[in-house]
Write a protein that holds these residues in place. Structure first.
Motif, PDB file in Angstrom:
ATOM      1  N   UNK A 245       9.147  17.571   6.407  1.00  0.00           N
ATOM      2  CA  UNK A 245       8.484  17.791   7.819  1.00  0.00           C
ATOM      3  C   UNK A 245       7.295  18.365   8.063  1.00  0.00           C
ATOM      4  N   UNK A 246       6.751  18.986   7.064  1.00  0.00           N
ATOM      5  CA  UNK A 246       5.300  19.637   7.129  1.00  0.00           C
ATOM      6  C   UNK A 246       4.221  18.882   6.335  1.00  0.00           C
ATOM      7  N   UNK A 247       4.549  17.493   5.702  1.00  0.00           N
ATOM      8  CA  UNK A 247       3.733  16.842   5.311  1.00  0.00           C
ATOM      9  C   UNK A 247       2.643  16.388   5.929  1.00  0.00           C
ATOM     10  N   UNK A 248       1.658  16.062   5.559  1.00  0.00           N
ATOM     11  CA  UNK A 248       0.383  15.396   6.154  1.00  0.00           C
ATOM     12  C   UNK A 248       0.786  14.195   6.808  1.00  0.00           C
ATOM     13  N   UNK A 249      -0.177  13.919   7.852  1.00  0.00           N
ATOM     14  CA  UNK A 249       0.196  12.718   8.473  1.00  0.00           C
ATOM     15  C   UNK A 249      -0.126  11.255   7.483  1.00  0.00           C
ATOM     16  N   UNK A 250      -1.012  11.489   6.321  1.00  0.00           N
ATOM     17  CA  UNK A 250      -1.288  10.598   5.343  1.00  0.00           C
ATOM     18  C   UNK A 250      -0.297  10.542   4.449  1.00  0.00           C
ATOM     19  N   UNK A 251       0.411  11.555   4.175  1.00  0.00           N
ATOM     20  CA  UNK A 251       1.502  11.594   3.197  1.00  0.00           C
ATOM     21  C   UNK A 251       2.943  10.747   4.023  1.00  0.00           C
ATOM     22  N   UNK A 252       2.953  11.171   5.265  1.00  0.00           N
ATOM     23  CA  UNK A 252       4.055  10.416   6.121  1.00  0.00           C
ATOM     24  C   UNK A 252       3.691   9.065   6.307  1.00  0.00           C
ATOM     25  N   UNK A 253       2.421   8.394   6.101  1.00  0.00           N
ATOM     26  CA  UNK A 253       2.102   7.151   6.371  1.00  0.00           C
ATOM     27  C   UNK A 253       2.440   6.356   5.129  1.00  0.00           C
ATOM     28  N   UNK A 254       2.929   7.032   3.962  1.00  0.00           N
ATOM     29  CA  UNK A 254       3.080   6.544   2.671  1.00  0.00           C
ATOM     30  C   UNK A 254       4.095   5.337   2.804  1.00  0.00           C
ATOM     31  N   UNK A 255       5.240   5.747   3.475  1.00  0.00           N
ATOM     32  CA  UNK A 255       6.548   4.725   3.318  1.00  0.00           C
ATOM     33  C   UNK A 255       6.084   3.256   4.004  1.00  0.00           C
ATOM     34  N   UNK A 256       5.250   3.522   4.964  1.00  0.00           N
ATOM     35  CA  UNK A 256       4.806   2.460   5.960  1.00  0.00           C
ATOM     36  C   UNK A 256       3.771   1.747   5.075  1.00  0.00           C
ATOM     37  N   UNK A 257       3.012   2.109   4.233  1.00  0.00           N
ATOM     38  CA  UNK A 257       1.926   1.496   3.432  1.00  0.00           C
ATOM     39  C   UNK A 257       2.610   0.858   2.247  1.00  0.00           C
ATOM     40  N   UNK A 258       3.744   1.306   1.680  1.00  0.00           N
ATOM     41  CA  UNK A 258       4.601   0.574   0.829  1.00  0.00           C
ATOM     42  C   UNK A 258       5.286  -0.579   1.201  1.00  0.00           C
ATOM     43  N   UNK A 259       5.797  -0.367   2.270  1.00  0.00           N
ATOM     44  CA  UNK A 259       6.264  -1.740   3.167  1.00  0.00           C
ATOM     45  C   UNK A 259       5.463  -2.865   3.287  1.00  0.00           C
ATOM     46  N   UNK A 260       3.998  -2.543   3.637  1.00  0.00           N
ATOM     47  CA  UNK A 260       3.179  -3.487   3.949  1.00  0.00           C
ATOM     48  C   UNK A 260       2.734  -4.342   2.613  1.00  0.00           C
ATOM     49  N   UNK A 261       2.317  -3.476   1.676  1.00  0.00           N
ATOM     50  CA  UNK A 261       2.152  -3.950   0.286  1.00  0.00           C
ATOM     51  C   UNK A 261       3.222  -4.833  -0.384  1.00  0.00           C
ATOM     52  N   UNK A 262       4.440  -4.310  -0.063  1.00  0.00           N
ATOM     53  CA  UNK A 262       5.616  -5.223  -0.707  1.00  0.00           C
ATOM     54  C   UNK A 262       5.758  -6.515   0.144  1.00  0.00           C
ATOM     55  N   UNK A 263       5.619  -6.431   1.374  1.00  0.00           N
ATOM     56  CA  UNK A 263       5.552  -7.718   2.138  1.00  0.00           C
ATOM     57  C   UNK A 263       4.346  -8.622   1.940  1.00  0.00           C
ATOM     58  N   UNK A 264       3.128  -8.039   1.731  1.00  0.00           N
ATOM     59  CA  UNK A 264       2.070  -9.012   1.457  1.00  0.00           C
ATOM     60  C   UNK A 264       2.558  -9.664  -0.038  1.00  0.00           C
ATOM     61  N   UNK A 265       2.780  -8.744  -1.050  1.00  0.00           N
ATOM     62  CA  UNK A 265       3.028  -9.076  -2.334  1.00  0.00           C
ATOM     63  C   UNK A 265       4.126 -10.452  -2.582  1.00  0.00           C
ATOM     64  N   UNK A 266       5.297  -9.882  -1.781  1.00  0.00           N
ATOM     65  CA  UNK A 266       6.216 -11.162  -1.786  1.00  0.00           C
ATOM     66  C   UNK A 266       5.637 -12.400  -1.205  1.00  0.00           C
ATOM     67  N   UNK A 267       4.970 -12.234  -0.328  1.00  0.00           N
ATOM     68  CA  UNK A 267       4.515 -13.729   0.198  1.00  0.00           C
ATOM     69  C   UNK A 267       3.296 -14.290  -0.597  1.00  0.00           C
ATOM     70  N   UNK A 268       2.433 -13.364  -1.250  1.00  0.00           N
ATOM     71  CA  UNK A 268       1.500 -13.985  -2.124  1.00  0.00           C
ATOM     72  C   UNK A 268       2.290 -14.836  -3.436  1.00  0.00           C
ATOM     73  N   UNK A 269       3.551 -14.075  -3.615  1.00  0.00           N
ATOM     74  CA  UNK A 269       4.215 -14.640  -4.863  1.00  0.00           C
ATOM     75  C   UNK A 269       4.684 -16.118  -4.541  1.00  0.00           C
ATOM     76  N   UNK A 270       4.738 -16.351  -3.341  1.00  0.00           N
ATOM     77  CA  UNK A 270       5.444 -17.613  -2.929  1.00  0.00           C
ATOM     78  C   UNK A 270       4.185 -18.408  -2.839  1.00  0.00           C
ATOM     79  N   UNK A 271       3.079 -18.204  -2.541  1.00  0.00           N
ATOM     80  CA  UNK A 271       2.007 -19.179  -2.697  1.00  0.00           C
ATOM     81  C   UNK A 271       1.735 -19.518  -3.888  1.00  0.00           C
ATOM     82  N   UNK A 272       1.976 -18.548  -4.859  1.00  0.00           N
ATOM     83  CA  UNK A 272       1.877 -18.857  -6.422  1.00  0.00           C
ATOM     84  C   UNK A 272       2.774 -20.005  -6.947  1.00  0.00           C
TER      85      UNK A 272
END
Length: 253
Positions: A222-249
């Motif tokens: 609960x005391x983590x920085x905003x940047x640290x609490x943002x990490x799960x969402x960034x992982x979500x986005x990277x995963x989403x982009x990567x999965x779609x890029x794989x389907x392009x390839x």
């Protein structure tokens, strides 16, 4: 519709998405400033009147382009714009609650894949349907929840009622963990049952992303920085982009 329409169709959809994000930036300016967001409107790099004018221009471009692509594409575009508006507009503000956000995100995901099918070959194969369903659920059940982890201060001050505020970060992180892992596992199972090698890459990507996201969400105190609490969402986005890029390839059959 011929494959030649893919580029103008993609441009129409880009206008819809840009409108949704830009209008949300206008409506979220108060929350974003409290949260210390670096979004251009919140930090003053893009004046609100200018952003509103660009929103109107994007709507005009999207509707004009969609009208040229046919009645079905026009209907999907209207629905996408309406959903983007309802997400942020004060009269509806789906963004205020997690279920409302889920409705907006899930609806946008379904509309996006339908528009892609209409704008391309118009053929929905079992593999494509499974992929679209899994990634729509990934956006609606994972991203729509994880995005709130880092913005509790501004959300609380401006009357949001999302699950992170109502249930606490720990419980919400457990829910996101279960949802993300379940989606990854089910996509992998579907790839095996359908004997669809094209789904193997996206399934592995989503499952790995779910594992990393889960660790990031469960270990952010609960005391983590905003940047640290943002990490799960960034992982979500990277995963989403990567999965779609794989389907392009390796396009799904």
């Amino acid at each position: 519709m011929a494959a030649a329409a893919l580029v103008p169709g993609a441009a129409v959809w880009l206008c819809c998405v840009a409108f949704t994000y830009l209008y949300n930036g206008v409506s979220d300016i108060g929350e974003d400033r409290v949260n210390g967001s670096a979004r251009p409107i919140a930090r003053g790099a893009l004046p609100v009147p200018t952003a509103r004018r660009v929103c109107l221009l994007l709507v005009a471009l999207a509707l004009t382009g969609a009208a040229l692509l046919g009645p079905l594409m026009c209907l999907l575009t209207l629905c996408m714009l309406a959903l983007g508006y309802a997400y942020s507009a004060p009269a509806f503000a789906l963004k205020r609650t997690t279920p409302g956000t889920m409705v907006a995100v899930l609806g946008s995901g379904v509309l996006t894949y339908l528009a892609g099918a209409v704008d391309g070959t118009g053929r929905l194969t079992p593999e494509l349907v499974v992929f679209a369903l899994a990634l729509t659920l990934w956006m609606g059940l994972v991203g729509a929840v994880a995005k709130d982890f880092s913005d509790t201060e501004g959300d609380a001050r401006h009357g949001r009622r999302n699950w992170t505020l109502q249930w606490g970060g720990r419980r919400t992180a457990l829910l996101v963990t279960f949802s993300s892992l379940a989606i990854g596992v089910l996509l992998a199972v579907a790839a095996v049952l359908l004997s669809a090698p094209g789904l193997a890459g996206p399934a592995a990507t989503v499952l790995c992303g779910a594992l990393v996201l889960s660790v990031a969400a469960l270990t952010a105190g609960p005391d983590a920085s905003r940047a640290r609490r943002r990490v799960p969402y960034r992982v979500f986005m990277v995963t989403q982009y990567t999965a779609h890029l794989i389907t392009f390839a390796q396009p799904l059959s």
